[in-house]
Design an enzyme around this catalytic site. Structure first.
Site, mmCIF file in Angstrom:
data_model
loop_
_atom_site.group_PDB
_atom_site.id
_atom_site.type_symbol
_atom_site.label_atom_id
_atom_site.label_comp_id
_atom_site.label_asym_id
_atom_site.label_seq_id
_atom_site.Cartn_x
_atom_site.Cartn_y
_atom_site.Cartn_z
ATOM 1 N N SER A 42 0.624 -1.022 -0.302
ATOM 2 C CA SER A 42 -0.152 0.030 -0.037
ATOM 3 C C SER A 42 0.991 1.819 -0.117
ATOM 4 C CB SER A 42 -0.590 0.089 1.365
ATOM 5 O OG SER A 42 -0.496 0.376 2.415
ATOM 6 N N LYS A 103 1.238 4.656 6.777
ATOM 7 C CA LYS A 103 0.888 5.957 5.857
ATOM 8 C C LYS A 103 1.016 7.257 5.271
ATOM 9 C CE LYS A 103 -2.695 2.625 4.620
ATOM 10 N NZ LYS A 103 -2.518 1.514 4.041
#
Length: 249
Positions: A42, A103
């Protein structure tokens, strides 16, 4: 008799050494640095599945998960709070989850965040994108080709992102207003990241309370391929030789 006394003293010294070593390791892990393993793609292209990273905790202060799995006596905010800053790569836990996520911090409290046709907007201002070239990555066992771009946030921070799909469902969103005391985080692999664009109830991260931040990612310590196994010495050659002590932008 002397032998028994000597043996007892030796055991006592060994036990003392082990206790001190564990105490030092606990302090280092809780207050300074903590390692994590990247389990997915991701955060491509900057971070790869199989990367082992080191995060700093002192750089952002100490929230409720600073000593996880042990409880830390902070329910709201962070002890010795600092930052984090827009553009930092952050390890955190979403609301109600026992899993760690990684993230990039995109939205600060009060910001308005939106995606339009794959382009990020912060407070109505677009983030510039410059094409670097075409790349291919293995994502969940499938080779995926796409564009590597350098994204420049309106406040000047730059990083690379990966775009593999046009008109992905995450490429166009409504406007998210980041609540007070929370942050908006996104994966650099924009089409394959369940991040703050996706609500917690739908499997995403949602906006993240500041007390749920664990640390800021600093370096890639080492990186391994899927077939690496520490218990099998013949697989040790499957480390990625170009990713030792690699800084994280």
């Amino acid at each position: 008799m002397l032998k028994t006394t000597s043996t007892k003293a030796s055991l006592k010294e060994t036990l003392s050494t082990v206790i001190w070593a564990l105490a030092i390791a606990f302090v280092l892990r809780t207050f300074l640095f903590q390692p994590f393993h990247i389990p997915s793609g991701s955060m491509l292209p900057g971070l790869m599945k199989g990367d082992y990273i080191i995060t700093s905790k002192y750089s952002v202060g100490y929230g409720r998960f600073a000593a996880a799995p042990l409880p830390f006596p902070v329910k709201k905010g962070r002890l010795l709070e600092r930052g984090p800053n827009r553009g930092d790569v952050i390890v955190f836990r979403p609301d109600g989850s026992n899993k760690n996520y990684i993230k990039r911090l995109i939205g600060l409290p009060g910001d308005q965040i939106q995606m339009q046709n794959g382009q990020l907007f912060i407070n109505g201002t677009p983030a510039d994108q410059a094409l670097i070239g075409e790349e291919s990555f293995d994502i969940r066992g499938v080779a995926v080709s796409g564009q590597r771009l350098t994204e420049t946030l309106p406040t000047g921070e730059t990083h690379d992102i990966f775009n593999s799909q046009d008109n992905n469902q995450l490429d166009n969103t409504g406007v998210f207003t980041v609540p007070a005391g929370r942050y908006f985080l996104m994966g650099d692999n924009r089409d394959h990241s369940l991040d703050s664009r996706v609500a917690v109830r739908s499997g995403g991260a949602g906006t993240v309370p500041k007390e749920n931040i664990i640390g800021r990612a600093e370096i890639v310590l080492l990186s391994v391929n899927d077939d690496f196994d520490l218990k099998k010495p013949w697989t040790w050659a499957n480390m990625r030789g170009n990713r030792f002590f690699k800084g994280i932008d």
